[in-house]
Design an enzyme around this catalytic site. Structure first.
Site, PDB file in Angstrom:
ATOM      1  N   GLN A 197      28.546  16.914  24.960  1.00  0.00           N
ATOM      2  CA  GLN A 197      28.016  16.134  26.083  1.00  0.00           C
ATOM      3  C   GLN A 197      29.123  15.834  27.096  1.00  0.00           C
ATOM      4  O   GLN A 197      28.843  15.306  28.167  1.00  0.00           O
ATOM      5  CB  GLN A 197      27.465  14.790  25.579  1.00  0.00           C
ATOM      6  CG  GLN A 197      26.135  14.867  24.874  1.00  0.00           C
ATOM      7  CD  GLN A 197      25.747  13.527  24.266  1.00  0.00           C
ATOM      8  OE1 GLN A 197      25.661  13.413  23.056  1.00  0.00           O
ATOM      9  NE2 GLN A 197      25.506  12.515  25.075  1.00  0.00           N
ATOM     10  N   GLU A 232      28.861  12.939  22.386  1.00  0.00           N
ATOM     11  CA  GLU A 232      29.609  12.330  23.489  1.00  0.00           C
ATOM     12  C   GLU A 232      31.099  12.355  23.162  1.00  0.00           C
ATOM     13  O   GLU A 232      31.928  12.583  24.026  1.00  0.00           O
ATOM     14  CB  GLU A 232      29.129  10.892  23.745  1.00  0.00           C
ATOM     15  CG  GLU A 232      29.831  10.253  24.947  1.00  0.00           C
ATOM     16  CD  GLU A 232      29.317   8.872  25.333  1.00  0.00           C
ATOM     17  OE1 GLU A 232      28.155   8.555  25.042  1.00  0.00           O
ATOM     18  OE2 GLU A 232      30.091   8.117  25.933  1.00  0.00           O
ATOM     19  N   ARG A 310      28.482  -3.078  24.895  1.00  0.00           N
ATOM     20  CA  ARG A 310      27.082  -2.973  25.309  1.00  0.00           C
ATOM     21  C   ARG A 310      26.190  -3.850  24.423  1.00  0.00           C
ATOM     22  O   ARG A 310      25.173  -4.378  24.869  1.00  0.00           O
ATOM     23  CB  ARG A 310      26.592  -1.519  25.332  1.00  0.00           C
ATOM     24  CG  ARG A 310      25.412  -1.321  26.281  1.00  0.00           C
ATOM     25  CD  ARG A 310      25.009   0.134  26.413  1.00  0.00           C
ATOM     26  NE  ARG A 310      25.499   0.786  27.608  1.00  0.00           N
ATOM     27  CZ  ARG A 310      24.973   0.638  28.836  1.00  0.00           C
ATOM     28  NH1 ARG A 310      23.948  -0.159  29.044  1.00  0.00           N
ATOM     29  NH2 ARG A 310      25.482   1.274  29.855  1.00  0.00           N
ATOM     30  N   PHE A 344      23.402   2.839  22.577  1.00  0.00           N
ATOM     31  CA  PHE A 344      24.843   2.559  22.615  1.00  0.00           C
ATOM     32  C   PHE A 344      25.160   1.097  22.302  1.00  0.00           C
ATOM     33  O   PHE A 344      25.851   0.421  23.045  1.00  0.00           O
ATOM     34  CB  PHE A 344      25.345   2.944  24.017  1.00  0.00           C
ATOM     35  CG  PHE A 344      26.805   3.313  24.107  1.00  0.00           C
ATOM     36  CD1 PHE A 344      27.277   4.520  23.607  1.00  0.00           C
ATOM     37  CD2 PHE A 344      27.714   2.472  24.739  1.00  0.00           C
ATOM     38  CE1 PHE A 344      28.622   4.866  23.721  1.00  0.00           C
ATOM     39  CE2 PHE A 344      29.066   2.817  24.855  1.00  0.00           C
ATOM     40  CZ  PHE A 344      29.510   4.010  24.351  1.00  0.00           C
ATOM     41  N   THR A 439      29.497   1.115  31.198  1.00  0.00           N
ATOM     42  CA  THR A 439      30.115  -0.212  31.284  1.00  0.00           C
ATOM     43  C   THR A 439      31.584  -0.096  31.679  1.00  0.00           C
ATOM     44  O   THR A 439      32.155  -1.030  32.214  1.00  0.00           O
ATOM     45  CB  THR A 439      29.976  -0.961  29.950  1.00  0.00           C
ATOM     46  OG1 THR A 439      30.569  -0.186  28.919  1.00  0.00           O
ATOM     47  CG2 THR A 439      28.510  -1.180  29.622  1.00  0.00           C
ATOM     48  N   GLU A 711      17.839   6.293  27.827  1.00  0.00           N
ATOM     49  CA  GLU A 711      17.979   5.450  26.646  1.00  0.00           C
ATOM     50  C   GLU A 711      16.932   4.342  26.504  1.00  0.00           C
ATOM     51  O   GLU A 711      16.499   4.048  25.392  1.00  0.00           O
ATOM     52  CB  GLU A 711      19.377   4.820  26.628  1.00  0.00           C
ATOM     53  CG  GLU A 711      20.466   5.846  26.523  1.00  0.00           C
ATOM     54  CD  GLU A 711      21.835   5.223  26.732  1.00  0.00           C
ATOM     55  OE1 GLU A 711      22.205   4.990  27.891  1.00  0.00           O
ATOM     56  OE2 GLU A 711      22.513   4.969  25.738  1.00  0.00           O
TER      57      GLU A 711
HETATM   58  N1  LUZ Z   1      28.890   5.912  26.955  1.00  0.00           N
HETATM   59  C1  LUZ Z   1      29.950   5.304  27.497  1.00  0.00           C
HETATM   60  C2  LUZ Z   1      27.676   5.368  26.996  1.00  0.00           C
HETATM   61  O1  LUZ Z   1      31.048   5.838  27.407  1.00  0.00           O
HETATM   62  N2  LUZ Z   1      29.782   4.138  28.138  1.00  0.00           N
HETATM   63  C3  LUZ Z   1      28.598   3.526  28.227  1.00  0.00           C
HETATM   64  O2  LUZ Z   1      28.495   2.463  28.827  1.00  0.00           O
HETATM   65  C4  LUZ Z   1      27.493   4.149  27.624  1.00  0.00           C
HETATM   66  N3  LUZ Z   1      26.292   3.580  27.646  1.00  0.00           N
HETATM   67  C5  LUZ Z   1      25.282   4.177  27.064  1.00  0.00           C
HETATM   68  C6  LUZ Z   1      25.483   5.390  26.428  1.00  0.00           C
HETATM   69  N4  LUZ Z   1      26.654   5.974  26.402  1.00  0.00           N
HETATM   70 MO1  MOS Z   2      24.827   8.398  25.049  1.00  0.00          MO
HETATM   71  S1  MOS Z   2      24.439   7.085  23.578  1.00  0.00           S
HETATM   72  O1  MOS Z   2      25.692   9.690  24.738  1.00  0.00           O
HETATM   73  O2  MOS Z   2      24.169   8.050  26.444  1.00  0.00           O
END
Ligand code: LUZ
Ligand code: MOS
Length: 762
Positions: A197, A232, A310, A344, A439, A711
């Site tokens: 990702q 991610e 979060r 998240f 964030t 999400e």
């Molecule tokens: N990934 C991230 C996330 O690095 N920062 C975030 O705030 C976030 N929020 C949702 C999903 N992935």
């Molecule tokens: Mo995410 S939890 O890879 O938006």
């Protein structure tokens, strides 16, 4: 051209025919070698000796890599450098990579892995976050969000409710497992295909491991068979292993994980344990809320500090609470590092406030719906982190109540429950509020590269990764809309670090927002130049020129100059037909010293009504219906958004009701196959998902007044937990059901036949 909002998912035809390209569909170059990782057999200990002799002598084995072969730095940690690619002297979770066997076939590599032996002096294993916190074994210092003064506010409360909650982890179960394929290029460079990702993060980690500059690493992604946050941060290790072997052997190296390896080696959604204290006044207004979260981070930071924050951002869900104190601990345990998963940390925070409201309702003997409704956030109300709400909470709730006729629904459930002794229905409302933006403010940037070729066709590149969510279709919609041309003239390229640099991960629901804005900017810049060209060609005033359905218009009247001719005219006049644009979300900021700011561009709201039927003899249940009002802004693509919402709802129900990640006390994953880990199938999906969009039309810094959709819908699934709880209570009104999700049929049965209050485990 007005936007065609009924565009189908671009990938639908190729998916249906099985022609879409995933990592395993990339044709192999001859000479390709295959890697398999050897992971630690125990969760915690010091490595005394690694025995590779027998493995290296296995047939077709080329070489076995360990940390000693890393020319760069043995480090893959994203937020904190606390995670080696290969263990050196210490292992801290079961499956932690120690070595990487490369052979001429995958079977040969796997066979050799089975011959590796390692002597490890075991150390105590901690799997419980509260135990880690008691040992002060934290990933980062704890954080606290505060609003008002809870200590003073308890005096205004007529009812004070306290309890403990548990939510478990969740396996991502992307259909395509983790994997990577690295190919040697000229002058030491390496080309890497990865199911990631975050192409830039993958590139950065490979650069660190191999010691090569980032410009020597090209990462390319056509699409993923699902990510959900699991790729991610956790795609990087496999890509780095392949690139490391490729660098040494100057041969293509591929590693595509079998399901069980994927389940054992990778981290999951964070389990959380929490304590809450909730205070209400006589009017059922929540006056004060204190909550402490214990996040089970696993053995290394990964994304845990960001997930933790979060949780705090969403700890009051969609309610206004004037006095809040929320503290969160990121606790180091000997499990694989837990990671991003759709929502998240938000869902884990929202479960606790919903549990608090449910417990308050049960204590006061009133429906939870009354407390929920009385406390929905209004525009202008402040979240505990200082941002003021622009609220659609009431609009969604009220629309759901009237549209789905809540009075009749409740009457029907009452009648059903009166008539049936061994079958009970339960209903819950699940309102949601989810902040859109990373964030971490710096991540809220994106770029797009647009080329128009002389035949009028358009090449579009962004940093967005297609993982089934339909972002590519939306990007094409943006370009086709700005140019006012047929979408079939636009082709989206694979995501590549060569075309788009320094990308943020496709995550945080913000991918279409950020990349879409960049596409809009690039196309608008090209169109500006085309306007001058058209004006010159038609000897008209540039201000009078518009574009509609592939034709140049003057003062709103179509001319004979069409898109293709216009492009050729621009080329002949030596006008640039390419543009690279950069977008950074304005207005957002956050001050970590005060824990206050305006971190989100906007919030997504929605309300779900979840109805379940519980078999009170067996503890089995079905989710009969999920009835939704979802705030999608002005949805760019209702078909795609519906798909995201339905998928999110089912994934959320799975997390809350049936998916049970089990590690034993030695930190070994017991639920390591799909026969031991139950995910929702078509039989456990709700019989009905009714969806009505709340159409809102603010300029909220997203594309074309749409709102992000990735999400937020997962959190509707939390309603299934509370609907089931209500069904259990309809059968056994005195049951003291611990707030311990998932509420599996086994736990439902224990609640149905519970005589004495039990205590929450852990
Ligand atoms: N990934 C991230 C996330 O690095 N920062 C975030 O705030 C976030 N929020 C949702 C999903 N992935
Ligand atoms: Mo995410 S939890 O890879 O938006």
């Amino acid at each position: 051209m007005a936007m065609t909002r009924d565009t189908k998912h671009l990938d639908a035809p190729a998916h249906t025919r099985g022609e879409s390209i995933y990592l395993d569909d990339i044709p192999l170059i001859s000479g390709t070698l295959f890697g398999v990782a050897f992971g630690s057999p125990i969760a915690h200990g010091n490595i005394r000796e690694l025995h590779l002799n027998e493995a290296i002598q296995c047939p077709d084995v080329i070489r076995i890599f360990t940390y000693k072969d890393i020319p760069g730095e043995n480090q893959i940690g994203g937020i904190i450098p606390d995670e080696p690619l290969f263990a050196e002297t210490h292992v801290h979770y079961c499956g932690m990579p120690i070595a990487f066997v490369v052979a001429t076939s995958e079977a040969a590599a796997r066979h050799a892995v089975s011959k590796i032996k390692v002597d490890i002096d075991p150390l105590p294993v901690v799997t419980d976050p509260r135990e880690a916190q008691a040992n002060n074994d934290l990933i980062v210092p704890p954080r606290t969000f505060r609003l008002g003064d809870t200590t003073a506010a308890w005096q205004d409360c007529v009812h004070i409710i306290e309890a403990t909650t548990e939510t478990n982890g969740q396996e991502h179960l992307y259909i395509e497992t983790q994997g990577s394929y690295a190919l040697p290029q000229e002058n030491q460079a390496i080309r890497v295909y990865s199911s990631t990702q975050a192409p830039t993060a993958t590139q950065r980690v490979i650069s660190k491991i191999t010691g090569l500059a980032m410009h020597a690493i090209d990462v390319e992604v056509t699409r993923l068979g699902g990510g959900f946050g699991g790729k991610e941060d956790q795609a990087n290790a496999w890509a780095a292993m392949c690139a490391l072997a490729c660098r040494h052997l100057r041969a293509p190296v591929k590693y595509s994980l079998p399901r069980t390896d994927d389940m054992v080696f990778t981290g999951k959604r964070h389990p959380y344990s929490a304590d809450f204290k909730l205070g209400l006044d006589a009017d059922q207004k929540i006056r004060a809320y204190e909550v402490t979260f214990y996040q089970n981070a696993g053995a290394a930071a990964d994304l845990s500090p960001a997930v933790l924050e979060r949780t705090l951002f969403h700890c009051t869900n969609t309610y206004y609470i004037p006095n809040v104190r929320a503290t969160a601990y990121s606790c180091r345990t000997h499990l694989p590092p837990n990671t991003a998963f759709r929502g998240f940390g938000g869902p884990q925070g929202m479960f606790v406030i919903e549990a608090a409201i449910a417990k308050a309702a049960e204590t006061l003997d009133i429906p939870a719906i009354e407390i929920q409704r009385a406390n929905l956030i209004c525009s202008g109300d402040e979240f505990p982190y200082g941002q003021k709400a622009v609220s659609e909470a009431h609009a969604c709730w009220q629309k759901a109540e009237t549209l789905y006729d809540i009075d009749t629904l409740q009457e029907e459930i009452g009648e059903f429950n009166a008539k049936h002794r061994l079958s009970k229905k339960g209903l819950a409302f699940m309102p949601i509020c989810f902040g859109i933006s990373f964030t971490k403010t710096l991540l809220n940037q994106a770029r797009a590269l647009v080329h128009v070729y002389t035949d009028g066709s358009v090449s579009l590149s962004t940093g967005a990764v297609e993982m089934g969510q339909g972002v590519n279709s939306k990007m094409i919609q943006v370009a086709a809309t700005v140019f006012s041309i047929d979408p079939t003239l636009v082709r989206i390229q694979a995501t590549s670090t060569q075309r788009i640099a320094n990308t943020s991960p496709s995550a945080a629901s913000a991918t279409a927002d950020l990349n879409g804005k960049a596409v809009e900017m690039a196309c608008t810049a090209i169109l500006q130049r085309l306007r001058s060209v058209a004006a010159a060609e038609l000897q008209a005033n540039p201000e009078s020129i518009t574009f509609l359905d592939g034709l140049v218009h003057i003062d709103g009247i179509p001319t004979v100059l069409h898109w293709k001719q216009l492009i050729m005219a621009a080329y002949i006049r030596r006008v640039s037909l390419s543009e690279h644009s950069h977008y950074a979300t304005p207005q957002i900021h956050f001050d970590y010293t005060k824990e206050k700011g305006h971190p989100f561009a906007y919030h997504v709201y929605g309300t779900a009504i979840v109805i379940v039927t519980l078999d009170c003899l067996r503890g089995r249940y079905t989710v009969d219906a999920v009835k939704l009002v979802h705030d999608a802004g002005a949805s760019m693509n209702p078909t795609i958004d519906r798909g995201q919402i339905e998928g999110g709802v089912v994934q959320g129900i799975g997390w809350m009701t049936m998916e049970e990640v089990v590690y034993d006390e030695k930190g070994r994953l017991r639920s390591n196959t799909l026969s031991a880990y139950k995910v929702p199938d078509i039989y456990s999906a709700p019989a009905e998902i009714a969806l009505e969009f709340l159409h809102t039309d603010h300029d909220n810094l997203a594309v074309f007044r749409s709102k992000a959709v990735g999400e937020p819908p997962l959190m509707y699934g939390i309603g299934a937990y509370f609907a089931l709880r209500n069904a259990i209570l309809a059968f056994n009104p005195t049951a003291q059901i611990p707030f311990d999700a998932p509420l599996t049929p086994e736990k439902a049965l224990m609640g149905l036949y519970q005589k004495q209050p039990t205590h929450v485990a852990g």
